[in-house]
Scaffold this motif. Structure first.
Motif, PDB file in Angstrom:
ATOM      1  N   LEU A  44       0.830  -1.204   0.000  1.00  0.00           N
ATOM      2  CA  LEU A  44       0.000   0.000   0.000  1.00  0.00           C
ATOM      3  C   LEU A  44       0.867   1.257   0.000  1.00  0.00           C
ATOM      4  N   LEU A  45       1.876   1.294   0.863  1.00  0.00           N
ATOM      5  CA  LEU A  45       2.728   2.469   0.967  1.00  0.00           C
ATOM      6  C   LEU A  45       3.545   2.698  -0.304  1.00  0.00           C
ATOM      7  N   GLN A  46       3.685   1.653  -1.113  1.00  0.00           N
ATOM      8  CA  GLN A  46       4.360   1.801  -2.405  1.00  0.00           C
ATOM      9  C   GLN A  46       3.385   2.130  -3.538  1.00  0.00           C
ATOM     10  N   GLY A  47       2.087   2.244  -3.186  1.00  0.00           N
ATOM     11  CA  GLY A  47       1.092   2.582  -4.196  1.00  0.00           C
ATOM     12  C   GLY A  47       0.598   1.411  -5.008  1.00  0.00           C
ATOM     13  N   ALA A  48       0.917   0.181  -4.592  1.00  0.00           N
ATOM     14  CA  ALA A  48       0.443  -1.020  -5.302  1.00  0.00           C
ATOM     15  C   ALA A  48      -0.896  -1.440  -4.692  1.00  0.00           C
ATOM     16  N   PHE A  49      -1.951  -0.739  -5.061  1.00  0.00           N
ATOM     17  CA  PHE A  49      -3.247  -0.887  -4.391  1.00  0.00           C
ATOM     18  C   PHE A  49      -3.828  -2.290  -4.548  1.00  0.00           C
ATOM     19  N   ASP A  50      -3.838  -2.804  -5.765  1.00  0.00           N
ATOM     20  CA  ASP A  50      -4.444  -4.117  -6.003  1.00  0.00           C
ATOM     21  C   ASP A  50      -3.718  -5.205  -5.225  1.00  0.00           C
ATOM     22  N   GLU A  51      -2.387  -5.174  -5.268  1.00  0.00           N
ATOM     23  CA  GLU A  51      -1.613  -6.195  -4.557  1.00  0.00           C
ATOM     24  C   GLU A  51      -1.801  -6.069  -3.053  1.00  0.00           C
ATOM     25  N   SER A  52      -1.933  -4.842  -2.555  1.00  0.00           N
ATOM     26  CA  SER A  52      -2.178  -4.641  -1.126  1.00  0.00           C
ATOM     27  C   SER A  52      -3.514  -5.252  -0.716  1.00  0.00           C
ATOM     28  N   ALA A  53      -4.561  -4.966  -1.504  1.00  0.00           N
ATOM     29  CA  ALA A  53      -5.885  -5.503  -1.184  1.00  0.00           C
ATOM     30  C   ALA A  53      -5.902  -7.022  -1.257  1.00  0.00           C
ATOM     31  N   GLU A  54      -5.189  -7.607  -2.230  1.00  0.00           N
ATOM     32  CA  GLU A  54      -5.112  -9.068  -2.339  1.00  0.00           C
ATOM     33  C   GLU A  54      -4.507  -9.669  -1.069  1.00  0.00           C
ATOM     34  N   ALA A  55      -3.396  -9.097  -0.620  1.00  0.00           N
ATOM     35  CA  ALA A  55      -2.721  -9.618   0.568  1.00  0.00           C
ATOM     36  C   ALA A  55      -3.603  -9.469   1.800  1.00  0.00           C
ATOM     37  N   MET A  56      -4.286  -8.326   1.902  1.00  0.00           N
ATOM     38  CA  MET A  56      -5.138  -8.097   3.068  1.00  0.00           C
ATOM     39  C   MET A  56      -6.335  -9.048   3.087  1.00  0.00           C
ATOM     40  N   GLU A  57      -6.869  -9.363   1.914  1.00  0.00           N
ATOM     41  CA  GLU A  57      -7.991 -10.294   1.868  1.00  0.00           C
ATOM     42  C   GLU A  57      -7.566 -11.677   2.343  1.00  0.00           C
ATOM     43  N   VAL A  58      -6.383 -12.110   1.931  1.00  0.00           N
ATOM     44  CA  VAL A  58      -5.872 -13.402   2.401  1.00  0.00           C
ATOM     45  C   VAL A  58      -5.643 -13.355   3.904  1.00  0.00           C
ATOM     46  N   ALA A  59      -5.078 -12.253   4.413  1.00  0.00           N
ATOM     47  CA  ALA A  59      -4.823 -12.124   5.854  1.00  0.00           C
ATOM     48  C   ALA A  59      -6.122 -12.258   6.639  1.00  0.00           C
ATOM     49  N   GLU A  60      -7.175 -11.597   6.173  1.00  0.00           N
ATOM     50  CA  GLU A  60      -8.449 -11.673   6.890  1.00  0.00           C
ATOM     51  C   GLU A  60      -9.038 -13.080   6.818  1.00  0.00           C
ATOM     52  N   SER A  61      -8.884 -13.761   5.687  1.00  0.00           N
ATOM     53  CA  SER A  61      -9.415 -15.121   5.582  1.00  0.00           C
ATOM     54  C   SER A  61      -8.700 -16.069   6.536  1.00  0.00           C
ATOM     55  N   LEU A  62      -7.431 -15.778   6.833  1.00  0.00           N
ATOM     56  CA  LEU A  62      -6.668 -16.621   7.753  1.00  0.00           C
ATOM     57  C   LEU A  62      -6.989 -16.322   9.209  1.00  0.00           C
TER      58      LEU A  62
END
Length: 643
Positions: free
Chosen positions: A493-511
């Motif tokens: 997110l801090l690097q401006g990679a919005f899609d990749e940030s959201a993908e990682a966060m979705e996996v984190a929440e599923s775990l």
């Protein structure tokens, strides 16, 4: 034509095609009552009291006559005769009308799972939901009916649970148990039956399925990052601006009844009655670590550590907090000396009955911490929801020295300063020197670099790349570790990679579906992805799990509301912050958008006292926001405020 009286859900009369048939409501209520009486009959005085209570007898009987007259006229229109009168007695013809009423003696010979399926279908709706009556007789009858329904469900559930269930039947058992727990949440026998049902459901097999889903989510995340499977990547990637409104409008909320049915646990911070302060720090970190470990359980909700610490120091308000937030179990801990040894005493309290269900004492010798963490977590899981299989599958072999250094370092993350971040890094490096694959230490290292980037505000890309490297190392080793994906999401997110940030966060929440800090960071990511409505739902969920949470929760909620144009709601969230000065910029923009220039300028002046060189355009160019409209809205508010 056949007619059916429906009593679960909306009280109504329906024809054989399921269409609602107009009929007097008091008449429908009389029919329901007569279904439960001997021979389906009752005298007029009894019926008048049932409908209107101890009102004037003559008035009640006169009103009843009018109701009966309307019923007879409606019966003539429909060509039926389900209610007849003879003298002072009204009688229901049960052969002319069927009903979903649950009556004694009916269905006793039906196979248990078939009966249970019927009960679940009916009792998943309220009984006589829209009917309101102040009659004491009606309220007494209604309570009797509901008690009978619960008893019938309990007995049927207990009988069915003793049979070997198929996968479909196991799901039915779970649904029935949830309904029963929702109706009798404070009954310990109900809770024990609930635990038994979830055990009978085959938790080991469900766990295998759960981890298969996790691996699938992880694979989707990996494919999305590498571009190897566009369809899977599309599943996790936030939509374009043009489809945002449709997605946010259609996104379903979680069913409230499922949340209510899940037992809630709070682990209070330990009281230190020892002469060694260091033991208090270590024990507090240990209890917090156990709390986060419980966040992966789907059948147990845990109050987040931040709220637990806050309420732990407010003894006079604890009881009200536990009741308000539906806490069922409390782990109370204290540190004390046993001769030369410092110990942690823990007791699990069933709050609803103030009953101690388990207690144990553990050594705080540093070589025992890793072992005792697993013992405490296992015992609590067993006592609360028979989660022993889940814990055995999730636990890991910890190096006790590495775990000790990790706990020492982690307490410095409570207050983010550059010296504290360096202390954390020193301890994590020491932990990794003896256990290079210790995932919690690696994810903590990633966090120190992303937080240093935020604190220094120099735009040093090397710090974010280090954070990303450590986070990827964690996810590469532990595909089931939520914190690794969380830190990867923050770095992206801090690097401006919005899609990749959201993908990682979705996996984190599923775990870790109940890990409040993960959900809050996901909400922050969604704000920057210009998906404020989705972000608001996430942050409200995080606040529910961590009601005394840090200011960043309320700040995220305020930012989401601002992006939605809900400026007053944004100010309300800022008002809940312990230090609302942190959000002076946002406060100024809100007041300006509401047309209160005088109030906006107060916050502008206060902010400029500490940041005299602040430039709106320069700042907005550094703030990650996916959509231009989002930046334009912020720029408009700040410019109107006087920045």
């Amino acid at each position: 034509m056949a007619f059916v009286l429906k009593t679960f859900g909306r009280l109504q009369l329906v024809d054989e095609e399921g269409n609602t048939v107009a009929f007097p409501e008091k008449g429908l209520l009389l029919l329901a009552y007569l279904f439960t009486t001997d021979q389906g009959s009752a005298d007029r005085t009894t019926l008048a009291r049932f409908l209107w209570g101890e009102a004037d007898r003559d008035v009640a009987l006169s009103t009843l006559r009018k109701v009966i007259s309307r019923i007879k006229a409606r019966q003539i229109d429909l060509g039926i005769n389900i209610l007849s009168s003879q003298g002072n007695v009204l009688t229901l013809d049960r052969g002319a009308l069927s009903s979903d009423m649950l009556l004694a003696g009916e269905g006793e010979e039906v196979e248990p799972f078939s009966r249970l399926r019927q009960l679940v279908t009916l009792m998943n709706q309220p009984f006589l939901e829209p009917v309101h009556s102040h009659s004491r007789q009606f309220q007494h009858w209604l309570a009797e009916r509901e008690n009978y329904h619960n008893e019938l469900l309990t007995n049927t559930l207990r009988t069915a649970s003793q049979l070997a269930p198929s996968r479909k039947d196991a799901e039915l058992l779970r649904k029935a148990a949830v309904i029963l727990f929702r109706t009798e949440p404070k009954d310990p026998e109900t809770l024990q039956l609930l635990i038994k049902i979830f055990k009978a459901e085959g938790e080991v097999e469900l766990l295998r399925s759960y981890f298969a889903q996790r691996r699938s989510a992880t694979s989707r995340s990996s494919a999305a990052r590498t571009g190897s499977d566009d369809s899977d990547a599309k599943f996790l990637r936030p939509p374009s601006a043009s489809s945002t409104a449709k997605l946010e409008a259609s996104l379903p909320l979680e069913p409230e009844d499922i949340r209510i049915a899940i037992p809630r646990l709070v682990l209070l911070p330990p009281r230190n009655q020892s002469a060694r302060p260091q033991a208090g720090f270590l024990a507090a970190s240990l209890v917090e670590d156990i709390t986060i470990g419980f966040c992966v359980f789907n059948s147990l909700e845990v109050i987040a550590p931040y709220s637990a610490v806050q309420i732990g120091h407010q003894v006079e308000t604890q009881k009200a907090f536990f009741e308000r937030h539906c806490v069922n179990y409390i782990l109370d801990t204290r540190i004390s000396n046993m001769g030369d040894e410092v110990t942690l005493f823990a007791q699990l309290i069933f709050f609803d009955q103030n009953q101690i269900v388990w207690a144990e004492r553990f050594s705080l010798d540093r070589m025992d911490l890793a072992r005792d963490r697993r013992v405490v977590a296992r015992q609590i899981a067993l006592s609360v929801s028979s989660e022993i299989e889940r814990h055995e599958a999730l636990r890991e072999d910890l190096n006790p020295v590495a775990y000790h250094r990790y706990l020492v370092g982690r307490r410095h993350l409570a207050r983010l300063t550059l010296p504290n971040l360096r202390r954390v890094r020193k301890e994590m490096k020491a932990a990794l020197s003896v256990s290079p694959d210790f995932a919690p230490a690696l994810s903590s290292m990633a966090r120190t670099y992303s937080k240093e980037w935020l604190l220094t505000a120099r735009g040093d890309i090397d710090l974010l790349q280090l954070a990303e490297t450590f986070a990827k190392q964690v996810t590469g080793m532990r595909s089931d570790f939520a914190d690794g994906y969380r830190e990867l999401g923050v770095a992206k997110l801090l690097q401006g990679a919005f899609d990749e940030s959201a993908e990682a966060m979705e996996v984190a929440e599923s775990l870790a579906p109940h890990y409040a800090d993960v959900i809050a960071d996901y909400a922050d990511t969604l704000v920057h992805c210009s998906l404020p409505a989705m972000a608001l739902r996430k942050i409200e969920r995080a606040i529910e799990l961590n009601p005394l949470g840090p200011d960043t929760y309320f700040w995220t909620a305020a930012g989401a509301n601002y992006a939605l144009g809900e400026f007053e709601a944004s100010l309300d969230y800022i008002g809940q912050m312990a230090d609302p000065h942190l959000a002076d910029r946002l406060s100024a923009a809100n007041w300006a958008m509401l047309g209160h220039q005088d109030k906006a300028r107060i916050f502008v002046r206060r902010f400029r006292e500490g940041n005299p060189d602040f430039d709106v355009d320069k700042w907005l160019s550094a703030v990650p926001s996916k959509e231009q409209w989002h930046k334009d809205l912020y720029r408009e508010g700040l410019k109107k405020a006087g920045f």
